[in-house]
Design a protein around this motif. Structure first.
Motif, PDB file in Angstrom:
ATOM      1  N   GLU A  53       0.754  -0.993  -0.153  1.00 45.42           N
ATOM      2  CA  GLU A  53      -0.045   0.010  -0.026  1.00 45.42           C
ATOM      3  C   GLU A  53       0.903   1.081  -0.018  1.00 45.42           C
ATOM      4  O   GLU A  53       1.832   1.359   0.988  1.00 45.42           O
ATOM      5  N   TRP A  60      -9.418   4.740   0.233  1.00 42.17           N
ATOM      6  CA  TRP A  60      -8.784   3.588   1.313  1.00 42.17           C
ATOM      7  C   TRP A  60      -9.070   2.347   0.722  1.00 42.17           C
ATOM      8  O   TRP A  60      -9.138   1.087   1.424  1.00 42.17           O
ATOM      9  N   GLU A  61      -9.105   2.102  -0.539  1.00 38.95           N
ATOM     10  CA  GLU A  61      -9.258   0.934  -1.362  1.00 38.95           C
ATOM     11  C   GLU A  61      -7.980   0.432  -1.918  1.00 38.95           C
ATOM     12  O   GLU A  61      -8.043  -0.590  -2.591  1.00 38.95           O
ATOM     13  N   TRP A  66      -4.636  -7.070  -0.499  1.00 42.93           N
ATOM     14  CA  TRP A  66      -5.244  -6.944   0.923  1.00 42.93           C
ATOM     15  C   TRP A  66      -6.549  -7.918   0.819  1.00 42.93           C
ATOM     16  O   TRP A  66      -7.118  -8.160  -0.180  1.00 42.93           O
ATOM     17  N   LYS A  69     -10.906  -3.208   2.324  1.00 43.69           N
ATOM     18  CA  LYS A  69     -10.399  -1.982   2.273  1.00 43.69           C
ATOM     19  C   LYS A  69     -10.092  -1.630   3.855  1.00 43.69           C
ATOM     20  O   LYS A  69     -10.463  -2.051   4.761  1.00 43.69           O
ATOM     21  N   TRP A  70      -9.258  -0.252   3.765  1.00 37.06           N
ATOM     22  CA  TRP A  70      -8.699   0.377   5.129  1.00 37.06           C
ATOM     23  C   TRP A  70      -9.913   0.682   5.894  1.00 37.06           C
ATOM     24  O   TRP A  70     -11.202   1.449   5.245  1.00 37.06           O
ATOM     25  N   LYS A  71     -10.262   0.464   7.025  1.00 37.30           N
ATOM     26  CA  LYS A  71     -11.350   1.111   7.946  1.00 37.30           C
ATOM     27  C   LYS A  71     -10.779   2.228   8.630  1.00 37.30           C
ATOM     28  O   LYS A  71      -9.818   1.857   9.635  1.00 37.30           O
ATOM     29  N   ARG A 101      -6.719  -2.885   8.513  1.00 41.49           N
ATOM     30  CA  ARG A 101      -7.186  -3.443   7.328  1.00 41.49           C
ATOM     31  C   ARG A 101      -7.103  -4.741   7.338  1.00 41.49           C
ATOM     32  O   ARG A 101      -5.993  -5.474   8.081  1.00 41.49           O
ATOM     33  N   GLN A 169      -5.783  -8.810  11.307  1.00 39.91           N
ATOM     34  CA  GLN A 169      -6.195  -7.572  10.992  1.00 39.91           C
ATOM     35  C   GLN A 169      -4.918  -6.713  11.482  1.00 39.91           C
ATOM     36  O   GLN A 169      -4.430  -6.997  12.250  1.00 39.91           O
TER      37      GLN A 169
END
Length: 193
Positions: A53, A60-61, A66, A69-71, A101, A169
């Protein structure tokens, strides 16, 4: 009869595996007593890029490899300000900002997380944490980072085998106490074999 110590130094994207020949085992460095001519071979594993990344998508994707997506919790921003390590974007966490993520690490015997980071305008006690979890609820701290020079530095952290699962995670979070405390992260990679 002389004791000799040997050290294997892996090249980039490699890890030391074991010794063979007149020396065995996985200790590195390792020692042996020389009683005659000895042949020693250092064996290495090539790392596979699992995920990366660079925040270049601006959302965020982005990135590759991965499992979602990123939270982004609070105070997290994919930004062009603040001089990224590479490219035009990087992640900025303000104060106690955080992101997490999911990543599927099932089937890997080893994995290493690497990234570039810096803290700008921080106060004593401000730190950047890297955490890992198998369920997104119970977290284990992988790294606790602090620096005051404001320049990007590289960090690499081995991921414990307990977290090489399909439901892993990754979380990155700051602990700043005012709006001027900014944490920047760029070029995240997870490699393994």
């Amino acid at each position: 009869g002389t004791s000799v110590t040997v050290t294997a130094n892996p090249a980039a994207n490699h890890t030391f595996s074991n010794w063979s020949g007149n020396l065995s085992g996985t200790n590195n460095p390792s020692s042996l007593s020389i009683v005659s001519a000895a042949n020693i071979t250092a064996n290495f594993n090539t790392l596979t890029l699992i995920a990366s990344e660079g925040f270049e998508s601006g959302d965020w994707e982005g990135g590759t490899g991965w499992n979602g997506k990123w939270k982004n919790a609070s105070n997290a921003l994919n930004t062009t300000s603040g001089t990224p390590y590479a490219g035009t974007h990087h992640l900025q966490l303000k104060k106690t900002g955080s992101i997490q993520r999911p990543i599927n690490l099932f089937g890997y015997s080893t994995a290493t997380l690497s990234f570039y980071w810096k803290i700008v305008a921080n106060n004593p006690g401000d730190q950047l944490y890297v955490d890992i979890s198998n369920d997104g609820i119970i977290w284990t701290q992988l790294a606790n980072l602090t620096t005051r020079n404001g320049s990007y530095v590289e960090e690499s952290v081995a991921i414990p085998s307990l977290y090489l699962t399909a439901t892993t995670q990754l979380r990155i979070r700051g602990t700043g106490n005012n709006n001027g405390d900014l944490f920047y992260i760029d070029n995240i990679t997870i490699s393994g074999n």
